[in-house]
Design a protein around this motif. Structure first.
Motif, PDB file in Angstrom:
ATOM      1  N   THR A  53     112.229  66.694  -7.525  1.00 32.25           N
ATOM      2  CA  THR A  53     110.978  67.361  -7.904  1.00 32.25           C
ATOM      3  C   THR A  53     109.941  66.379  -8.449  1.00 32.25           C
ATOM      4  O   THR A  53     108.759  66.717  -8.567  1.00 32.25           O
ATOM      5  N   VAL A  54     110.366  65.174  -8.775  1.00 32.82           N
ATOM      6  CA  VAL A  54     109.451  64.174  -9.330  1.00 32.82           C
ATOM      7  C   VAL A  54     108.717  63.407  -8.233  1.00 32.82           C
ATOM      8  O   VAL A  54     107.668  62.799  -8.481  1.00 32.82           O
ATOM      9  N   LEU A  55     109.232  63.454  -7.017  1.00 29.78           N
ATOM     10  CA  LEU A  55     108.693  62.623  -5.939  1.00 29.78           C
ATOM     11  C   LEU A  55     107.198  62.833  -5.727  1.00 29.78           C
ATOM     12  O   LEU A  55     106.458  61.879  -5.503  1.00 29.78           O
ATOM     13  N   GLU A  56     106.741  64.070  -5.810  1.00 25.56           N
ATOM     14  CA  GLU A  56     105.319  64.335  -5.573  1.00 25.56           C
ATOM     15  C   GLU A  56     104.451  63.758  -6.688  1.00 25.56           C
ATOM     16  O   GLU A  56     103.256  63.539  -6.492  1.00 25.56           O
ATOM     17  N   TYR A  57     105.045  63.506  -7.856  1.00 25.55           N
ATOM     18  CA  TYR A  57     104.285  62.961  -8.980  1.00 25.55           C
ATOM     19  C   TYR A  57     104.335  61.439  -9.039  1.00 25.55           C
ATOM     20  O   TYR A  57     103.525  60.829  -9.732  1.00 25.55           O
ATOM     21  N   ILE A  58     105.292  60.828  -8.354  1.00 28.26           N
ATOM     22  CA  ILE A  58     105.485  59.383  -8.494  1.00 28.26           C
ATOM     23  C   ILE A  58     104.763  58.570  -7.430  1.00 28.26           C
ATOM     24  O   ILE A  58     104.475  57.384  -7.623  1.00 28.26           O
ATOM     25  N   THR A  59     104.432  59.190  -6.288  1.00 23.28           N
ATOM     26  CA  THR A  59     103.869  58.399  -5.186  1.00 23.28           C
ATOM     27  C   THR A  59     102.531  57.759  -5.543  1.00 23.28           C
ATOM     28  O   THR A  59     102.294  56.585  -5.211  1.00 23.28           O
ATOM     29  N   ASP A  60     101.665  58.490  -6.215  1.00 24.96           N
ATOM     30  CA  ASP A  60     100.351  57.918  -6.575  1.00 24.96           C
ATOM     31  C   ASP A  60     100.485  56.742  -7.546  1.00 24.96           C
ATOM     32  O   ASP A  60      99.897  55.672  -7.308  1.00 24.96           O
ATOM     33  N   PRO A  61     101.244  56.880  -8.662  1.00 20.68           N
ATOM     34  CA  PRO A  61     101.431  55.711  -9.534  1.00 20.68           C
ATOM     35  C   PRO A  61     102.139  54.562  -8.825  1.00 20.68           C
ATOM     36  O   PRO A  61     101.840  53.385  -9.094  1.00 20.68           O
ATOM     37  N   LEU A  62     103.045  54.886  -7.903  1.00 20.26           N
ATOM     38  CA  LEU A  62     103.755  53.842  -7.175  1.00 20.26           C
ATOM     39  C   LEU A  62     102.802  53.084  -6.263  1.00 20.26           C
ATOM     40  O   LEU A  62     102.840  51.848  -6.184  1.00 20.26           O
ATOM     41  N   ASN A  63     101.924  53.813  -5.573  1.00 20.21           N
ATOM     42  CA  ASN A  63     100.938  53.173  -4.697  1.00 20.21           C
ATOM     43  C   ASN A  63     100.010  52.254  -5.497  1.00 20.21           C
ATOM     44  O   ASN A  63      99.667  51.158  -5.046  1.00 20.21           O
TER      45      ASN A  63
END
Length: 205
Positions: free
Chosen positions: A34-44
């Motif tokens: 459930t965290v994946l949608e929240y982590i992609t932007d900070p990861l990018n």
């Protein structure tokens, strides 16, 4: 959980690179789909951060995302981004990228290297720490130089590594010598064996 995620996402934009890196690492370590949608932007953002520490953390974050959901890595084109990061000015970012690519592409046989990548990495070999040197040398074993001149050039670069104080680095260089010289004439291979003799005896003693 949502409040914690929002706090970490906010910290990923902090002015302090240490705070950004730690927040990004914490997000990646939650191990929740459930965290994946929240982590992609900070990861990018982390992958192009001006701080080398944040970029190193982001590269390993991509690997952790891959373990959670490999389609997220594909959808965000992370494999190509990591290939581009092999030319990062920070050596630890480069070695982290090699490790991440090897694990992400394990089913395809690991990272695919060409002459340009190998020559570039070998020219920067002295910049890497002992762990990084071992990673680059293990990558070189998978590469088959197209011509004899290329083989000799690589062995000339590796020659200086044989006097290194770390045994893992020396053994990694020896493996590269044996792999590169495999297709050469027997007389040349004998010269290679003689060259490896003293460094190996030094390790034993």
């Amino acid at each position: 959980a949502i409040l914690a995620i929002n706090t970490l996402r906010k910290d990923c934009s902090d002015a302090d690179p240490m705070v950004r890196g730690l927040a990004l690492r914490s997000l990646a370590n939650l191990h929740l789909h459930t965290v994946l949608e929240y982590i992609t932007d900070p990861l990018n953002s982390g992958l192009v951060d001006q701080s080398a520490y944040v970029r190193r953390t982001a590269v390993l974050g991509v690997l952790k995302v891959h373990h959670l959901d490999c389609t997220t890595v594909t959808d965000n084109n992370y494999v190509n981004i990591l290939y581009n990061m092999l030319r990062d000015p920070d050596s630890k970012v480069v070695s982290n990228s090699v490790v991440a690519l090897n694990e992400i592409m394990m089913r395809e046989g690991g990272i695919v290297v060409n002459t340009n990548i190998v020559v570039y990495l070998m020219q920067r070999l002295n910049e890497f720490d002992e762990w990084g040197k071992c990673i680059i040398l293990s990558l070189l074993i998978t590469y088959a130089p197209p011509t004899d001149n290329d083989k000799f050039s690589l062995m000339n670069i590796l020659d200086g590594i044989l006097s290194y104080s770390n045994s893992a680095v020396v053994l990694g260089a020896c493996k590269c010598f044996l792999s590169i010289s495999r297709a050469l004439q027997s007389s040349v291979r004998q010269q290679v064996f003689q060259r490896l003799k003293n460094p190996l005896l030094t390790l034993i003693s």
